[in-house]
Design a protein around this motif. Structure first.
Motif, PDB file in Angstrom:
ATOM      1  N   ALA A  69       0.805  -1.226   0.000  1.00 43.74           N
ATOM      2  CA  ALA A  69       0.000   0.000   0.000  1.00 43.74           C
ATOM      3  C   ALA A  69       0.839   1.279   0.000  1.00 43.74           C
ATOM      4  O   ALA A  69       0.499   2.240  -0.700  1.00 43.74           O
ATOM      5  N   PRO A  70       1.961   1.341   0.770  1.00 43.39           N
ATOM      6  CA  PRO A  70       2.766   2.564   0.724  1.00 43.39           C
ATOM      7  C   PRO A  70       3.378   2.846  -0.648  1.00 43.39           C
ATOM      8  O   PRO A  70       3.737   3.983  -0.946  1.00 43.39           O
ATOM      9  N   ILE A  71       3.483   1.819  -1.482  1.00 40.61           N
ATOM     10  CA  ILE A  71       4.044   2.010  -2.822  1.00 40.61           C
ATOM     11  C   ILE A  71       3.076   2.756  -3.713  1.00 40.61           C
ATOM     12  O   ILE A  71       3.471   3.557  -4.562  1.00 40.61           O
ATOM     13  N   GLY A  72       1.787   2.500  -3.526  1.00 43.29           N
ATOM     14  CA  GLY A  72       0.786   3.158  -4.354  1.00 43.29           C
ATOM     15  C   GLY A  72      -0.460   2.310  -4.509  1.00 43.29           C
ATOM     16  O   GLY A  72      -0.499   1.137  -4.140  1.00 43.29           O
ATOM     17  N   ALA A  73      -1.493   2.931  -5.089  1.00 44.92           N
ATOM     18  CA  ALA A  73      -2.782   2.256  -5.235  1.00 44.92           C
ATOM     19  C   ALA A  73      -2.734   1.133  -6.268  1.00 44.92           C
ATOM     20  O   ALA A  73      -3.408   0.112  -6.109  1.00 44.92           O
ATOM     21  N   LYS A  74      -1.942   1.304  -7.311  1.00 50.73           N
ATOM     22  CA  LYS A  74      -1.942   0.315  -8.391  1.00 50.73           C
ATOM     23  C   LYS A  74      -1.473  -1.060  -7.921  1.00 50.73           C
ATOM     24  O   LYS A  74      -2.138  -2.067  -8.205  1.00 50.73           O
ATOM     25  N   PRO A  75      -0.352  -1.168  -7.198  1.00 50.85           N
ATOM     26  CA  PRO A  75       0.046  -2.494  -6.696  1.00 50.85           C
ATOM     27  C   PRO A  75      -0.985  -3.098  -5.754  1.00 50.85           C
ATOM     28  O   PRO A  75      -1.221  -4.311  -5.781  1.00 50.85           O
ATOM     29  N   LEU A  76      -1.617  -2.267  -4.917  1.00 47.12           N
ATOM     30  CA  LEU A  76      -2.620  -2.776  -3.998  1.00 47.12           C
ATOM     31  C   LEU A  76      -3.819  -3.321  -4.761  1.00 47.12           C
ATOM     32  O   LEU A  76      -4.372  -4.370  -4.414  1.00 47.12           O
ATOM     33  N   ARG A  77      -4.231  -2.619  -5.802  1.00 49.32           N
ATOM     34  CA  ARG A  77      -5.363  -3.104  -6.601  1.00 49.32           C
ATOM     35  C   ARG A  77      -5.034  -4.444  -7.244  1.00 49.32           C
ATOM     36  O   ARG A  77      -5.907  -5.312  -7.365  1.00 49.32           O
ATOM     37  N   ALA A  78      -3.778  -4.616  -7.649  1.00 51.37           N
ATOM     38  CA  ALA A  78      -3.367  -5.898  -8.231  1.00 51.37           C
ATOM     39  C   ALA A  78      -3.465  -7.017  -7.200  1.00 51.37           C
ATOM     40  O   ALA A  78      -3.886  -8.137  -7.512  1.00 51.37           O
ATOM     41  N   VAL A  79      -3.089  -6.723  -5.959  1.00 45.83           N
ATOM     42  CA  VAL A  79      -3.170  -7.720  -4.887  1.00 45.83           C
ATOM     43  C   VAL A  79      -4.633  -8.081  -4.610  1.00 45.83           C
ATOM     44  O   VAL A  79      -4.975  -9.257  -4.479  1.00 45.83           O
ATOM     45  N   VAL A  80      -5.485  -7.073  -4.548  1.00 47.41           N
ATOM     46  CA  VAL A  80      -6.902  -7.318  -4.271  1.00 47.41           C
ATOM     47  C   VAL A  80      -7.541  -8.106  -5.417  1.00 47.41           C
ATOM     48  O   VAL A  80      -8.344  -9.015  -5.186  1.00 47.41           O
ATOM     49  N   ARG A  81      -7.172  -7.780  -6.635  1.00 43.01           N
ATOM     50  CA  ARG A  81      -7.720  -8.525  -7.770  1.00 43.01           C
ATOM     51  C   ARG A  81      -7.244  -9.979  -7.740  1.00 43.01           C
ATOM     52  O   ARG A  81      -8.016 -10.891  -8.044  1.00 43.01           O
ATOM     53  N   PHE A  82      -5.991 -10.192  -7.357  1.00 38.08           N
ATOM     54  CA  PHE A  82      -5.503 -11.564  -7.221  1.00 38.08           C
ATOM     55  C   PHE A  82      -6.360 -12.335  -6.221  1.00 38.08           C
ATOM     56  O   PHE A  82      -6.717 -13.503  -6.451  1.00 38.08           O
ATOM     57  N   TRP A  83      -6.698 -11.682  -5.112  1.00 37.37           N
ATOM     58  CA  TRP A  83      -7.538 -12.326  -4.096  1.00 37.37           C
ATOM     59  C   TRP A  83      -8.888 -12.717  -4.676  1.00 37.37           C
ATOM     60  O   TRP A  83      -9.379 -13.829  -4.450  1.00 37.37           O
ATOM     61  N   ALA A  84      -9.490 -11.806  -5.451  1.00 30.51           N
ATOM     62  CA  ALA A  84     -10.794 -12.090  -6.051  1.00 30.51           C
ATOM     63  C   ALA A  84     -10.708 -13.210  -7.080  1.00 30.51           C
ATOM     64  O   ALA A  84     -11.602 -14.056  -7.169  1.00 30.51           O
ATOM     65  N   VAL A  85      -9.629 -13.217  -7.866  1.00 23.37           N
ATOM     66  CA  VAL A  85      -9.441 -14.267  -8.872  1.00 23.37           C
ATOM     67  C   VAL A  85      -9.203 -15.617  -8.189  1.00 23.37           C
ATOM     68  O   VAL A  85      -9.713 -16.658  -8.632  1.00 23.37           O
ATOM     69  N   LEU A  86      -8.414 -15.605  -7.098  1.00 24.63           N
ATOM     70  CA  LEU A  86      -8.202 -16.835  -6.334  1.00 24.63           C
ATOM     71  C   LEU A  86      -9.529 -17.354  -5.794  1.00 24.63           C
ATOM     72  O   LEU A  86      -9.810 -18.563  -5.876  1.00 24.63           O
ATOM     73  N   HIS A  87     -10.328 -16.481  -5.233  1.00 27.64           N
ATOM     74  CA  HIS A  87     -11.650 -16.866  -4.730  1.00 27.64           C
ATOM     75  C   HIS A  87     -12.476 -17.498  -5.846  1.00 27.64           C
ATOM     76  O   HIS A  87     -13.092 -18.553  -5.654  1.00 27.64           O
ATOM     77  N   ARG A  88     -12.477 -16.871  -7.008  1.00 32.17           N
ATOM     78  CA  ARG A  88     -13.260 -17.405  -8.140  1.00 32.17           C
ATOM     79  C   ARG A  88     -12.757 -18.790  -8.546  1.00 32.17           C
ATOM     80  O   ARG A  88     -13.554 -19.680  -8.853  1.00 32.17           O
TER      81      ARG A  88
END
Length: 238
Positions: free
Chosen positions: A28-47
């Motif tokens: 998160a301290p790096i920026g919003a874009k890396p965090l969004r990638a992490v959150v999307r990975f979580w959603a894709v893993l869930h799917r």
């Protein structure tokens, strides 16, 4: 076998969620874009787990359009709440303040860009929603909202919460309504059932309608499957 599938899902998904939260805190301290990638990975893993471990498949009539829309989703279960992060492509999600205030997870969601709703705050809650909503709109991100305000049981079609129409009017955004029938494979309790969840993306509703009109249009669209009776999970899929 169904019990073992559910146990395996829990043993993988929830520890992975903790790791995702920790990773989110680190990036998160790096920026919003890396965090969004992490959150999307979580959603894709869930799917992936939902499909290959629980045996639940999705059937869509068409894709969710990209861009700055209010995406109004029927709310039956955690299934669609997590999957919105996948099918809506890094949206802002309106959720109750209690979830945003959770330790660790809540901080990650705030950095990601959720809109927390404090139902006891009245007009102040709506002003905060609009402020964050305008930021999302300027960034070209969709806003996912569950207009009924909470999860509803099978066959229920309650009136929409008052905040939805206010957000629609003050942001002036078109609405994409989404109906689904996840409740029949994802009931309350530990056991989730294999089967097919139908998702129906309705026609885009333009901005500028009156409160009565927009509430009627969205209520009808997200409750497309409510009048149907399903005695068992469907087994057809695309």
């Amino acid at each position: 076998m169904i019990f073992l599938r559910n146990l395996l899902f829990v043993l993988i998904f929830y520890p992975a969620t903790i790791l995702v939260c920790i990773t989110g805190l680190l990036v998160a301290p790096i920026g919003a874009k890396p965090l969004r990638a992490v959150v999307r990975f979580w959603a894709v893993l869930h799917r992936w787990l939902v499909k290959y471990v629980l045996g639940i498949r999705f059937k869509w009539n068409r894709e969710v359009p990209e861009g700055a829309y209010l995406i109004a989703v029927k709310h039956h279960a955690m299934l669609e709440a997590v999957d919105t992060l996948r099918f809506a492509r890094t949206p802002i999600v309106v959720m109750k303040q209690e979830l945003v205030d959770l330790p660790l997870w809540g901080w990650v969601t705030r950095v990601f860009g959720v809109i927390g709703v404090d139902r006891s705050a009245g007009a102040k809650a709506l002003r905060d929603m609009v402020k964050r909503g305008k930021k999302a709109q300027a960034d070209g991100r969709p806003i996912v909202i569950f207009p009924e305000g909470t999860r509803v049981p099978a066959g229920a079609a309650p009136e929409l919460g008052s905040g939805f129409a206010g957000l629609y009017r003050m942001l002036g955004m078109p609405v994409v309504p989404i109906a689904h029938d996840s409740i029949y494979v994802w009931p309350k309790g530990f056991i989730k059932k294999p089967g097919v969840v139908r998702f129906h993306v309705g026609e885009i509703i333009p901005p500028g309608l009156s409160r009565k009109e927009i509430e009627r249009e969205v209520h009808e669209a997200i409750n497309r499957f409510v009048a149907e009776e399903r005695v068992a999970p469907r087994d057809e899929a695309e």
